[in-house]
Design a protein around this motif. Structure first.
Motif, PDB file in Angstrom:
ATOM      1  N   TRP A  71       6.004  -9.380   1.483  1.00  0.00           N
ATOM      2  CA  TRP A  71       6.676  -7.599   0.555  1.00  0.00           C
ATOM      3  C   TRP A  71       7.988  -8.158   0.255  1.00  0.00           C
ATOM      4  O   TRP A  71       8.552  -7.753  -0.809  1.00  0.00           O
ATOM      5  CB  TRP A  71       5.990  -6.595   0.825  1.00  0.00           C
ATOM      6  CG  TRP A  71       4.344  -6.866   1.452  1.00  0.00           C
ATOM      7  CD1 TRP A  71       3.517  -7.477   0.938  1.00  0.00           C
ATOM      8  CD2 TRP A  71       3.891  -5.005   2.183  1.00  0.00           C
ATOM      9  NE1 TRP A  71       2.282  -7.066   0.881  1.00  0.00           N
ATOM     10  CE2 TRP A  71       2.321  -5.654   2.010  1.00  0.00           C
ATOM     11  CE3 TRP A  71       3.782  -4.249   2.617  1.00  0.00           C
ATOM     12  CZ2 TRP A  71       1.411  -4.493   1.482  1.00  0.00           C
ATOM     13  CZ3 TRP A  71       3.400  -3.596   2.380  1.00  0.00           C
ATOM     14  CH2 TRP A  71       1.979  -2.908   2.454  1.00  0.00           C
ATOM     15  N   LEU A  72       8.770  -8.748   1.619  1.00  0.00           N
ATOM     16  CA  LEU A  72      10.193  -8.183   1.903  1.00  0.00           C
ATOM     17  C   LEU A  72      10.159  -9.524   0.374  1.00  0.00           C
ATOM     18  O   LEU A  72      11.376  -9.382  -0.339  1.00  0.00           O
ATOM     19  CB  LEU A  72      10.420  -9.168   3.016  1.00  0.00           C
ATOM     20  CG  LEU A  72      10.096  -7.630   3.750  1.00  0.00           C
ATOM     21  CD1 LEU A  72      11.353  -8.376   5.634  1.00  0.00           C
ATOM     22  CD2 LEU A  72      10.800  -6.216   3.082  1.00  0.00           C
ATOM     23  N   ALA A  73      10.089 -10.723   0.291  1.00  0.00           N
ATOM     24  CA  ALA A  73       9.842 -11.867  -0.202  1.00  0.00           C
ATOM     25  C   ALA A  73      10.028 -11.695  -1.588  1.00  0.00           C
ATOM     26  O   ALA A  73      10.638 -12.170  -2.502  1.00  0.00           O
ATOM     27  CB  ALA A  73       9.176 -13.053   0.405  1.00  0.00           C
ATOM     28  N   ALA A  74       8.737 -10.899  -1.970  1.00  0.00           N
ATOM     29  CA  ALA A  74       8.548  -9.836  -3.229  1.00  0.00           C
ATOM     30  C   ALA A  74       8.758  -8.845  -3.967  1.00  0.00           C
ATOM     31  O   ALA A  74       9.611  -9.179  -4.580  1.00  0.00           O
ATOM     32  CB  ALA A  74       7.199  -9.148  -3.095  1.00  0.00           C
ATOM     33  N   ALA A  75      10.539  -8.937  -2.998  1.00  0.00           N
ATOM     34  CA  ALA A  75      11.647  -8.344  -3.399  1.00  0.00           C
ATOM     35  C   ALA A  75      12.673  -8.368  -3.594  1.00  0.00           C
ATOM     36  O   ALA A  75      13.236  -8.044  -4.107  1.00  0.00           O
ATOM     37  CB  ALA A  75      11.494  -6.625  -2.154  1.00  0.00           C
ATOM     38  N   ALA A  84       6.312 -16.592   3.445  1.00  0.00           N
ATOM     39  CA  ALA A  84       7.706 -16.482   3.062  1.00  0.00           C
ATOM     40  C   ALA A  84       7.816 -15.594   4.371  1.00  0.00           C
ATOM     41  O   ALA A  84       9.907 -15.907   3.798  1.00  0.00           O
ATOM     42  CB  ALA A  84       6.973 -15.015   2.975  1.00  0.00           C
ATOM     43  N   LEU A  85       8.094 -16.508   5.402  1.00  0.00           N
ATOM     44  CA  LEU A  85       9.306 -16.558   6.421  1.00  0.00           C
ATOM     45  C   LEU A  85      10.131 -17.224   6.801  1.00  0.00           C
ATOM     46  O   LEU A  85      11.134 -17.232   6.421  1.00  0.00           O
ATOM     47  CB  LEU A  85       8.505 -16.235   7.946  1.00  0.00           C
ATOM     48  CG  LEU A  85       9.096 -15.562   8.976  1.00  0.00           C
ATOM     49  CD1 LEU A  85      10.980 -14.767   9.480  1.00  0.00           C
ATOM     50  CD2 LEU A  85       8.634 -15.571  10.507  1.00  0.00           C
ATOM     51  N   ILE A 130      16.385  -5.253   2.723  1.00  0.00           N
ATOM     52  CA  ILE A 130      15.941  -5.432   1.550  1.00  0.00           C
ATOM     53  C   ILE A 130      15.338  -4.817   0.951  1.00  0.00           C
ATOM     54  O   ILE A 130      15.249  -4.539   0.256  1.00  0.00           O
ATOM     55  CB  ILE A 130      14.808  -6.672   1.630  1.00  0.00           C
ATOM     56  CG1 ILE A 130      15.269  -7.623   2.011  1.00  0.00           C
ATOM     57  CG2 ILE A 130      13.806  -6.323   0.172  1.00  0.00           C
ATOM     58  CD1 ILE A 130      14.570  -9.303   2.795  1.00  0.00           C
ATOM     59  N   LEU A 131      14.543  -3.864   1.711  1.00  0.00           N
ATOM     60  CA  LEU A 131      13.890  -2.312   1.715  1.00  0.00           C
ATOM     61  C   LEU A 131      14.806  -0.879   0.782  1.00  0.00           C
ATOM     62  O   LEU A 131      14.208  -0.672  -0.286  1.00  0.00           O
ATOM     63  CB  LEU A 131      12.946  -1.725   2.230  1.00  0.00           C
ATOM     64  CG  LEU A 131      11.542  -2.751   2.158  1.00  0.00           C
ATOM     65  CD1 LEU A 131      10.266  -2.218   3.081  1.00  0.00           C
ATOM     66  CD2 LEU A 131      10.463  -3.589   1.085  1.00  0.00           C
ATOM     67  N   ASN A 154      12.836  -2.695  -5.512  1.00  0.00           N
ATOM     68  CA  ASN A 154      12.309  -2.009  -6.535  1.00  0.00           C
ATOM     69  C   ASN A 154      11.236  -2.350  -6.795  1.00  0.00           C
ATOM     70  O   ASN A 154      10.311  -3.687  -6.833  1.00  0.00           O
ATOM     71  CB  ASN A 154      12.919  -3.082  -8.203  1.00  0.00           C
ATOM     72  CG  ASN A 154      12.043  -2.717  -9.248  1.00  0.00           C
ATOM     73  OD1 ASN A 154      11.325  -2.245  -9.323  1.00  0.00           O
ATOM     74  ND2 ASN A 154      13.604  -2.450  -9.790  1.00  0.00           N
ATOM     75  N   VAL A 155      10.712  -1.125  -6.253  1.00  0.00           N
ATOM     76  CA  VAL A 155       8.545  -1.193  -6.562  1.00  0.00           C
ATOM     77  C   VAL A 155       8.266  -1.775  -6.889  1.00  0.00           C
ATOM     78  O   VAL A 155       7.291  -2.516  -6.591  1.00  0.00           O
ATOM     79  CB  VAL A 155       8.021   0.396  -6.101  1.00  0.00           C
ATOM     80  CG1 VAL A 155       6.959   0.430  -5.853  1.00  0.00           C
ATOM     81  CG2 VAL A 155       9.086   1.228  -4.686  1.00  0.00           C
ATOM     82  N   ASP A 156       8.736  -1.386  -8.075  1.00  0.00           N
ATOM     83  CA  ASP A 156       7.305  -1.900  -9.491  1.00  0.00           C
ATOM     84  C   ASP A 156       8.111  -3.749  -9.559  1.00  0.00           C
ATOM     85  O   ASP A 156       6.924  -4.061  -9.403  1.00  0.00           O
ATOM     86  CB  ASP A 156       8.484  -2.411 -10.924  1.00  0.00           C
ATOM     87  CG  ASP A 156       8.234  -0.413 -10.858  1.00  0.00           C
ATOM     88  OD1 ASP A 156       6.906   0.647  -9.957  1.00  0.00           O
ATOM     89  OD2 ASP A 156       9.120   0.197 -11.563  1.00  0.00           O
ATOM     90  N   GLU A 157       8.872  -3.961  -9.184  1.00  0.00           N
ATOM     91  CA  GLU A 157       8.716  -5.780  -9.107  1.00  0.00           C
ATOM     92  C   GLU A 157       7.807  -6.317  -7.867  1.00  0.00           C
ATOM     93  O   GLU A 157       7.638  -7.361  -7.518  1.00  0.00           O
ATOM     94  CB  GLU A 157      10.759  -6.287  -8.701  1.00  0.00           C
ATOM     95  CG  GLU A 157      10.819  -5.766 -10.212  1.00  0.00           C
ATOM     96  CD  GLU A 157      11.023  -7.320 -11.110  1.00  0.00           C
ATOM     97  OE1 GLU A 157       9.856  -7.867 -10.899  1.00  0.00           O
ATOM     98  OE2 GLU A 157      10.558  -5.745 -12.470  1.00  0.00           O
ATOM     99  N   ILE A 158       8.104  -5.387  -6.504  1.00  0.00           N
ATOM    100  CA  ILE A 158       7.692  -5.988  -5.492  1.00  0.00           C
ATOM    101  C   ILE A 158       6.204  -5.602  -5.677  1.00  0.00           C
ATOM    102  O   ILE A 158       5.216  -6.823  -5.445  1.00  0.00           O
ATOM    103  CB  ILE A 158       7.556  -4.887  -4.462  1.00  0.00           C
ATOM    104  CG1 ILE A 158       8.823  -4.547  -3.934  1.00  0.00           C
ATOM    105  CG2 ILE A 158       6.978  -5.712  -2.796  1.00  0.00           C
ATOM    106  CD1 ILE A 158       9.612  -4.288  -2.974  1.00  0.00           C
TER     107      ILE A 158
END
Lengths: 309, 208
Positions: free
Chosen positions: B113-117, B148-149, B170-171, B175-179
């Protein structure tokens, strides 16, 4: 002639908030000490002491001056010279004992002494054992009984004098020809002897034990808490404080008995659990969960190592 | 809706509260601080269920309307939906269905999830430098399938990647939409919370 005097001792519990932690009063020859906080086992950082000077007459109350003394404990010895109640207070403080036992220290020989005091780490355990055997045989009997709860094979524990007159402990077991020496018994057995001997030693009005759970079986922890309760039920007033990270210990006490200590902005904070969250009482009393689960879950940030507190 | 969260890692415990202010579009959303279930993510489902059910009992003290359990899929071979459902059944049985319960499997871990952000941090700092090739491993909708790690570690400049402190960083700027656009398991999380963009499905990202 001095008629009455009072000593009020305050601590800064929260920033800019001074709270009364102990009051001593003398009315003619009668002395009394009371403390709203220490009665709950709260650990105090001594920051400030305010002493009302001895009142010569009732009229002198109008001109009463307050003294503010930084680092008061170092000055107590001087102050007690002129005030009998400070003398009483200083004597009380002198009987505070803090233990952080290390089995390695307990394995060493003891040097015979009149006081038979065990050190905070556990040196001089044989001397304490000898003292209790000679001076307080009931306390020694209780100590050995409790050690048997932890090490059931131990029949009796004796103190013998070495050829160089130093004291050594021996642990006899039924069926064995020769006893175990203090170098041969387990850490748990030795540590339990330290804890129970210190608990049942009738000296000392306030005793603090740091993480007694180390190297002890959880059942032994419960025996330790039982021993604490037994001592607290005795007529002589005593206060016991135990620091712990043990789930077994936490689950064996009541929420009222738990005080949380945590770090916040570089300061050490101390607060009774039920002040932090009064709903814990019902949670626990209604059987909704174990106290250790609650403290371990992070529901109360103060109880976990979090960077968010 | 007061929502309690049960998480399986210190990073989630510390960082998830940073995400909550970004979810204000969810109607009546009142998030509680997460609580930590201390059991190995690799433990059998029944073991995890027992521990989580105990924690649900603890959370009940604060009267949540819903409890969301976030658990890493890690390297388990089952597909995320099947695994989450098995966990839901196990926990429901242990907690005797006491609460409205959702189980969300992070696929494969919180770091996904962090990588997605990472590609669209609102305050990009010198701390994270995402290469074009690594960005292609995340967008679009590929963050759940990447290591991701490792990606986070090689995208971190200066001191070594810190699982707790950097996840909070990161959080806080995410941007929630991008995650959501990059992680299907995160969309499933939003759906469980009643996010308006994912009320009816979480299979595909919301179209702009």
């Amino acid at each position: 002639m001095i008629l009455d005097e009072e000593l009020h001792i305050h601590a800064e519990v929260e920033s800019n908030d001074s709270q009364l932690i102990m009051m001593a009063t003398r009315r003619q020859d009668a002395l009394s000490l009371s403390s709203p906080l220490i009665a709950h086992g709260t650990e105090i950082t001594w920051l400030d002491m305010v002493i009302e000077r001895p009142v010569q007459t009732a009229e002198a109350l109008d001109t009463l001056q307050l003294w503010s003394l930084p680092a008061p404990l170092s000055l107590l010895a001087q102050v007690k010279l002129f005030s009998p109640i400070v003398d009483v207070f200083a004597t009380s403080v002198a009987t505070v004992r803090v233990y952080r036992f290390d089995p390695l220290a307990g394995r060493g020989p003891g040097i015979p002494s009149v006081s038979g005091e065990i050190t905070p780490r556990g040196n001089q355990l044989p001397a304490l054992a000898a003292f209790l055997q000679a001076q307080h045989p009931m306390a020694w009997e209780k100590t050995v009984q409790r050690v048997r709860l932890v090490a059931p094979d131990v029949d009796h524990i004796t103190v013998r004098s070495d050829h160089d007159r130093r004291l050594r402990l021996e642990f006899s077991e039924s069926g064995l020809i020769s006893p175990w020496t203090d170098n041969e018994v387990s850490d748990g057995t030795l540590r339990s002897l330290m804890l129970f001997a210190a608990i049942f030693d009738p000296r000392g009005s306030l005793k603090a034990f740091e993480e007694p759970e180390n190297s002890l079986h959880p059942w032994a922890i419960r025996a330790f808490v039982d021993a604490c309760r037994e001592v607290l039920a005795e007529p002589a007033p005593k206060q016991l404080a135990v620091t712990t990270h043990s789930q077994a210990l936490i689950d064996y006490v009541t929420p009222e008995e738990v005080t949380i200590v945590w770090r916040q902005d570089g300061a050490t904070m101390v607060r009774p659990l039920l002040q932090l969250d009064p709903t814990v009482r019902d949670y626990w009393a209604e059987g909704r969960g174990r106290l250790s689960n609650l403290l371990n879950s992070g529901l109360l940030l103060e109880t976990v190592p979090s960077s968010s507190t | 809706m007061k929502v309690g969260f049960i998480v399986d890692g210190k990073s989630e415990f510390e960082a998830l509260p940073k995400l909550m202010p970004l979810l204000s579009t969810i109607d009546q959303f009142r998030p509680m601080r997460p609580v930590l279930a201390t059991v190995s993510a690799d433990a059998p489902i029944d073991t995890i269920s027992f521990v989580v059910a105990e924690i649900i009992g603890t959370l009940a003290n604060r009267n949540p309307d819903r409890v969301v359990v976030l658990w890493n899929r890690e390297q388990r071979p089952e597909c995320p939906g099947v695994l989450a459902q098995a966990r839901w059944h196990g926990i429901s049985r242990q907690s005797q269905g006491a609460h409205s319960l959702s189980v969300v499997g992070k696929d494969r871990m919180f770091e996904n999830w962090l990588a997605a952000a990472l590609p669209t941090l609102s305050h990009p700092s010198a701390r994270f430098r995402l290469s074009k090739s690594d960005e292609r491993l995340i967008v679009s909708d590929k963050a759940d399938h990447t290591d991701a790690l490792s990606l986070l570690k090689r995208s971190t400049a200066g001191r070594e990647y810190d699982k707790v402190a950097d996840s909070k960083r990161i959080l806080a700027a995410a941007n929630v939409d991008e995650i959501a656009a990059n992680s299907r398991s995160f969309r499933r999380f939003l759906r469980c919370l009643g996010h308006p963009d994912y009320l009816h499905q979480s299979r595909s990202p919301r179209r702009p």
